[in-house]
Motif scaffolding. Sequence first.
Motif, PDB file in Angstrom:
ATOM      1  N   GLY A 173       0.803  -1.217   0.000  1.00 43.29           N
ATOM      2  CA  GLY A 173       0.000   0.000   0.000  1.00 43.29           C
ATOM      3  C   GLY A 173       0.830   1.258   0.000  1.00 43.29           C
ATOM      4  N   GLN A 226       4.514   3.583  -2.927  1.00 44.16           N
ATOM      5  CA  GLN A 226       4.024   2.219  -2.728  1.00 44.16           C
ATOM      6  C   GLN A 226       5.100   1.357  -2.076  1.00 44.16           C
ATOM      7  N   VAL A 247      -6.364  -5.425  -9.598  1.00 44.25           N
ATOM      8  CA  VAL A 247      -5.735  -4.105  -9.681  1.00 44.25           C
ATOM      9  C   VAL A 247      -6.411  -3.357 -10.821  1.00 44.25           C
ATOM     10  N   ASN A 248      -6.901  -2.156 -10.544  1.00 44.67           N
ATOM     11  CA  ASN A 248      -7.670  -1.387 -11.514  1.00 44.67           C
ATOM     12  C   ASN A 248      -7.080   0.006 -11.682  1.00 44.67           C
ATOM     13  N   ASP A 301      -7.501   2.390  -8.844  1.00 46.31           N
ATOM     14  CA  ASP A 301      -6.646   2.247  -7.663  1.00 46.31           C
ATOM     15  C   ASP A 301      -5.456   3.196  -7.729  1.00 46.31           C
ATOM     16  N   VAL A 303      -6.635   6.624  -6.810  1.00 48.29           N
ATOM     17  CA  VAL A 303      -6.766   6.753  -5.355  1.00 48.29           C
ATOM     18  C   VAL A 303      -5.407   7.004  -4.732  1.00 48.29           C
ATOM     19  N   ARG A 304      -4.413   6.215  -5.124  1.00 48.37           N
ATOM     20  CA  ARG A 304      -3.053   6.392  -4.584  1.00 48.37           C
ATOM     21  C   ARG A 304      -2.506   7.786  -4.888  1.00 48.37           C
ATOM     22  N   MET A 326      -3.527  -0.988  -1.327  1.00 45.80           N
ATOM     23  CA  MET A 326      -4.150  -0.621  -2.592  1.00 45.80           C
ATOM     24  C   MET A 326      -5.207  -1.661  -2.961  1.00 45.80           C
ATOM     25  N   GLY A 327      -6.087  -1.315  -3.873  1.00 47.87           N
ATOM     26  CA  GLY A 327      -7.097  -2.243  -4.375  1.00 47.87           C
ATOM     27  C   GLY A 327      -8.406  -2.129  -3.628  1.00 47.87           C
ATOM     28  N   ARG A 328      -9.500  -2.460  -4.339  1.00 48.37           N
ATOM     29  CA  ARG A 328     -10.842  -2.348  -3.748  1.00 48.37           C
ATOM     30  C   ARG A 328     -11.649  -3.628  -3.878  1.00 48.37           C
ATOM     31  N   GLY A 384      -7.946  -1.797   1.931  1.00 43.63           N
ATOM     32  CA  GLY A 384      -7.654  -2.225   0.571  1.00 43.63           C
ATOM     33  C   GLY A 384      -7.549  -3.725   0.436  1.00 43.63           C
ATOM     34  N   VAL A 386       0.881  -3.367 -10.308  1.00 42.48           N
ATOM     35  CA  VAL A 386       0.415  -1.981 -10.377  1.00 42.48           C
ATOM     36  C   VAL A 386       1.057  -1.269 -11.567  1.00 42.48           C
TER      37      VAL A 386
END
Length: 491
Positions: free
Chosen positions: A5, A15, A39-40, A43, A46-47, A63-65, A96, A288
């Motif tokens: 994250g 990261q 991983v999108n 994301d 957001v970071r 990270m990630g949803r 995350g 990522v």
Amino acid sequence: MRIYGFGEYGDAQVQEHLDRPDPVPGPGQLLVEMTAAGVNPADIKVRSGLRKDNVEVVFPMAMGREAAGVVQSVGAGVVGFVPGQRVFGQTVSGTGGLAELVLLDAASSAVVPDGVEDAQATCIPVSVGTAHDALDQLELVPGETLLVTGAGGGVGTATCQLARLRGLRVVALASAAKAELVASLGATHVESGDGWPERVRAIAPEGVAAVFDLVGAPVLADALTLVTDPARVISIATPAAAKEAGGSGVERRRTTEVFAHLAGLIAAGDLSPVVSATYPFEQAADAVAAVETGHAAGKVVVVRAPRLVVHRRSDHQRMPWRNGGGITSEVTRSPADGEDFDWRVSFAEVDAGGPFSSFAGVDRIIVVVDGPGFALSVDGVEHALRLHEPFTFSGDSDTTAEIGGPTVDLNVMTRRGRCAATMEVVHLVDGEPVSLPAEADLLVAVLDGTVSLSSAGETVSAERLDVVAASAASLILAGAGTVAVIGLSVR
């Protein structure tokens, strides 16, 4: 636990892998051991801080949803989910998915059906779900033409398939490198780049009935010239621009019902999420980076094998594993809300004299012993137990049994319901590894000798009266000795 994250907003330099306390599920939440996480592109936004006004971030945050894995425990008020289930869903706000342990919102989670891989299931909450919601919102009828811009990514490839199932004609705008991919999904490919609107008009001179934009300006501006009704334009890349033109963004419905429906389509073979690359959790940075290039085909997923956990003979307290068992004199898993099964595992060293354990009202008992002098009595009838040979019997609500002996007694009991138990005994000769493809949660109990167990690059050592809890993954056993391999699964 470990997460991948960020502790502040920024580029890829912020990261990293971080050690964080294990989370505890709150009301309406599931604690899940992650086996796959998507991983999108969102994301990365957001970071970078581009979503700080509408996405809660609690530093440091994984990270990630979206994630899939195995339920470890559930929070207050949760029904329909129990420890040991394979599930997928959306992460709790402020948390995350790229973590060994994740918190999922139970209301936005569903069970992974048989025949669906975790890497496929984790594509549903964001990519597949977005495509489904957009198509519902557009309310197209069979035969109408839908233009999808950026059709080669995770959302785009899902849209092509779901639109085909609805009888729609899909014109897919994507790079030349993704032409074969989108065509294989039933769409008509149009190469992106200069002059693409003219190429669309050549195959759809009447225009298109709707646009699903996954790219944003200026592609969206050109797409608006091709649609007959701007109200039937949806953009997830630049929803504000779509709204200005009379269109909209996507109204998401992240519910168990929707997610279960989409998982069912995968199980039935009607939908196949395009996963172009998987990366082990240790290489999450590469996953990522692949998405951040903007050229990834389909979906990028981070995967990990659940941990091998050794419960030592000296551990006298209850030791949790995936389904709640461990080494105590007796471990019981009772039915939770929505369940109709119960199981109990026993593994212990016992003294001579007196029965070690008594059971009543069970439909199946599997017993394996390590030593002479054991006695098994079922409804008053004595049965002989042979060294290291599993003995199985079935019963009903009136069946009673007693087991006793001087050394080691290992048994598994299941009540009537959906819990299946199997056992096999493996004799290891030093230097000859044995591979065990697991189709269930496993307990590997060492009856004698010293054994190493390996799974997904992780190796642990266990000795007599140690138990290793393993997940549904191939195991390699090596060393010298005898082990009992117990498989427990919910049917």
